[in-house]
Structure formats: C-alpha cells, structure tokens
Design an enzyme around this catalytic site. Structure first.
Site, PDB file in Angstrom:
ATOM      1  N   ASP A  47      45.969  29.127  35.614  1.00 27.95           N
ATOM      2  CA  ASP A  47      46.554  30.359  35.450  1.00 27.95           C
ATOM      3  C   ASP A  47      47.897  30.413  36.314  1.00 27.95           C
ATOM      4  OD1 ASP A  47      44.265  31.177  34.007  1.00 27.95           O
ATOM      5  OD2 ASP A  47      43.478  32.471  35.674  1.00 27.95           O
TER       6      ASP A  47
ATOM      7  N   ASP B  77      38.589  40.392  26.181  1.00 25.43           N
ATOM      8  CA  ASP B  77      38.222  40.888  27.525  1.00 25.43           C
ATOM      9  C   ASP B  77      37.474  41.909  27.805  1.00 25.43           C
ATOM     10  OD1 ASP B  77      40.017  38.445  27.880  1.00 25.43           O
ATOM     11  OD2 ASP B  77      41.950  39.849  28.372  1.00 25.43           O
TER      12      ASP B  77
END
Length: 241
Positions: free
Chosen positions: A10, A131
C-alpha cells in the site's frame, strides 16, 4: 492446489505503508515499495497487490510512477487499485505495467462505466473490489458506506462475467486479528465458481492455512509481513511443499 499467496504493498507519498481499519490517521510507514517488491520476487512470489492509497483518497491515480518502477524492475504479475475512476486512470494503470486492475467504487457509483471496462478489457484483467463494512459495500477509500449488500452486489457482476473478486472485511484490515473466514465461506458457498481473494486481518501462517482449509482460492496479506508475524520463506516453503 493450495491457496494463492498475494503479498500487498500500500502506497502513500511514494512509501510502503499500512493503515488500521482503513484509517489514514492510523498509518505506519515501512519503507520503499520497490525494495519490498524485489524481496517478494527473490523469495519466489509471482503475484503482487499494489494499492494507491493517495489515489483512493483523491479519486484519481497518484502513484503510477511507483507502479511503473515495480513492473519494470521485477517480473511480478501486479494487480493495481486505488483511484481508478475514469478511462484515463485505467489506461494509466495498464501503461504503467499493471496486468490487472482492482476496481471497487466505480462498480457501485457508475456500473455502466464498469460494465464497459469489462467488455473492453475482458474479465481476466478486471478484479472487482468488494470492501465490506457491516455487510455493506464501502467506497471511496473506505470513507463512505453504500446501500449495496455484498451478495446481491456480487451476483450482478458475476452474471456480467466477473470471475475475480477481492473481498476485504474492513473491520479486520490492518488489525492482525484474524481473517473473516465465515464471511468468505459464505461468499464461496453462494458462488463456488468465483476466484475469491480474501483480504484483511491475516496475522500468521496459521490464518492462511485456515483460509486454505476453508477452500478460499487466494489471499492478500500485508501488515503481517511488515510486522514480522509471517516468515515469508517459511510460508513459501509451505506453499510449495
């Protein structure tokens, strides 16, 4: 066939970071993304999941330069997500070397655009990002919850040809509290044909073995690597035993 292992990188401000529960105020910086990617490749991993957290927040790709550095200096198959909102963003990701892209928010807010991408680029290059928070699909870098429930949301796109889904249980992400195995089993029981990539909460090799035993096809994991909870060589040896 054992579960597919996909380490994650990330990115914020060009650095490798991890958030806790998607909270940008709970950020830990771990160093250079390219260095991590080279280490994954050295151990033997073939896949990499890269997330542009700056892009997710600003709603357009920001760290495509980091993506390009990884794809040109390693042979890893990279899937890339974060901030892909337009045709230009999608082209930018592919031009920077992404083999696949993960798209979540657009599939909620502009389904016609996402359907067009599926048709143009093919389902094999598209990963649907799902998500989940409190059973609802979350969008825009996890800052908003939509009205979409997980299973009907998936059904709509599976019927349209989607075969790859990255499902993250947000309450688990970055917590090292164990993955949401019951959620992923529910998805696989409902859609056994799906190539489901589980994400969030992985804290140990035992967690990955539990996902494997539950029949989950693939797993993305990050913080457990950076915090030293998983020995990558040991994991790779288990994978290839």
């Amino acid at each position: 066939m054992k579960i597919e292992l996909i380490p994650a990188i990330d990115i914020i401000d060009g650095k490798c970071v991890r958030l806790t529960k998607g909270d940008y105020d709970q950020k830990t910086v771990y160093g250079e993304p390219l260095d991590m990617a080279l280490e994954f490749e050295r151990i033997g991993f073939k896949r990499l999941h890269v997330v542009d957290l700056d892009g997710a927040k600003s709603k357009h790709i920001v760290n495509d330069g980091v993506l390009k550095a990884i794809t040109t200096k390693t042979s890893l198959t990279v899937d890339f997500g974060g901030g892909i909102k337009t045709d230009e963003d999608l082209e930018k990701a592919f031009e920077a070397g992404a083999s696949m892209v993960t798209v979540g928010s657009i599939a909620v807010t502009n389904p016609d655009l996402f359907m067009g991408w599926l048709e143009k680029y093919g389902a094999e290059r598209m990963i649907l990002g799902a998500d989940v928070r409190h059973g609802k699909i979350s969008i825009n870098g996890w800052k908003e919850d939509s009205a979409e429930d997980l299973l009907p949301f998936l059904r709509k796109y599976i019927d349209a040809g989607v075969s790859n889904v990255l499902c993250t249980e947000i309450s688990k992400d970055g917590t090292l509290a164990g993955p949401a195995i019951d959620l992923y089993k529910q998805v696989m029981d409902t859609y056994p044909e799906l190539h489901l990539i589980a994400s969030g909460g992985v804290s140990s090799i035992d967690d990955i073995k539990a996902l494997d035993a539950a029949g989950i096809p693939a797993v993305v994991f990050g913080k457990s690597i950076y915090e030293g909870k998983i020995n990558l060589k040991e994991l790779w040896d288990w994978q290839n035993a």
